[in-house]
Design an enzyme around this catalytic site. Structure first.
Site, PDB file in Angstrom:
ATOM      1  N   HIS A 153     -23.127  93.667  15.829  1.00  0.00           N
ATOM      2  CA  HIS A 153     -22.775  92.101  16.504  1.00  0.00           C
ATOM      3  C   HIS A 153     -23.767  91.396  16.588  1.00  0.00           C
ATOM      4  O   HIS A 153     -25.310  91.960  16.543  1.00  0.00           O
ATOM      5  CB  HIS A 153     -21.704  92.183  17.957  1.00  0.00           C
ATOM      6  N   GLU A 184     -24.932  89.035  18.701  1.00  0.00           N
ATOM      7  CA  GLU A 184     -25.653  88.940  20.369  1.00  0.00           C
ATOM      8  C   GLU A 184     -26.352  89.769  19.896  1.00  0.00           C
ATOM      9  O   GLU A 184     -28.364  90.272  19.726  1.00  0.00           O
ATOM     10  CB  GLU A 184     -24.870  88.980  20.753  1.00  0.00           C
ATOM     11  N   CYS A 190     -18.584  91.277  23.502  1.00  0.00           N
ATOM     12  CA  CYS A 190     -18.002  92.830  23.677  1.00  0.00           C
ATOM     13  C   CYS A 190     -18.598  93.545  25.056  1.00  0.00           C
ATOM     14  O   CYS A 190     -19.840  93.062  25.712  1.00  0.00           O
ATOM     15  CB  CYS A 190     -17.603  93.313  22.763  1.00  0.00           C
ATOM     16  N   CYS A 210     -22.445  94.466  24.055  1.00  0.00           N
ATOM     17  CA  CYS A 210     -22.955  93.458  23.924  1.00  0.00           C
ATOM     18  C   CYS A 210     -23.610  92.668  25.398  1.00  0.00           C
ATOM     19  O   CYS A 210     -24.730  92.528  25.668  1.00  0.00           O
ATOM     20  CB  CYS A 210     -22.650  92.982  23.256  1.00  0.00           C
TER      21      CYS A 210
END
Length: 162
Positions: free
Chosen positions: A79, A81, A117, A120
């Protein structure tokens, strides 16, 4: 000339990284900023050396009809992040702000009500990031105090998705 406010300025930079994203479902861009200096950036994509979903021509989570916000362990991508965090030193991220923008690949529109999420969120907490600014429209955004994720531990609620 009217200047863009600082939050939207950094969100615009995060959004500019989306052109590098490789997810067929939703691409996100992230920028970590401290003291008005960009520390790092990241976008959604497969780990180095692995084929991206756009190269394979399918999204495994979509193929399995997995709803938004669930079963990210099946996602091929790192992801945005996480990519931004692993590209920075923790000492530089303590007290920083992460700016996050997501685009739905099918519609080209901003992802509404997006949030990091659960995985993250844990990375953001451990990185020492103080706040997350999330774009909702081209001019509006939400600011999340990361302490709220510590105090309201969603991993204990049994609620999935966002």
């Amino acid at each position: 000339m009217q200047r863009r406010d600082k939050e939207n300025y950094y969100l615009d930079i995060a959004q500019s990284t989306l052109s590098r994203g490789t997810c067929l479902r939703r691409n996100f861009g992230a920028v970590i900023v401290k003291n008005d200096e960009i520390i790092s950036s990241g976008y959604t994509g497969a780990p180095r050396g692995r084929e991206n979903c756009c190269d394979l021509g399918f999204c495994q989570r979509e193929k399995l009809n997995i709803p938004r916000g669930e079963r990210y362990e099946l996602c091929r991508s790192v992801h945005a992040e996480a990519n931004a965090i692993i590209s920075a030193a923790r000492r530089d991220m303590i007290g920083a702000t992460l700016y996050l923008v997501g685009i739905d690949q099918k519609t080209g529109e901003l992802v509404q009500n997006s949030n990091p999420c659960a995985m993250c969120k844990r990375l953001i907490i451990n990185a020492g990031i103080k706040s997350v600014v999330i774009r909702d429209t081209s001019d509006t955004y939400r600011v999340v105090d990361v302490n709220s994720w510590i105090e309201n531990d969603d991993s204990l609620s049994g609620v999935f998705g966002y």
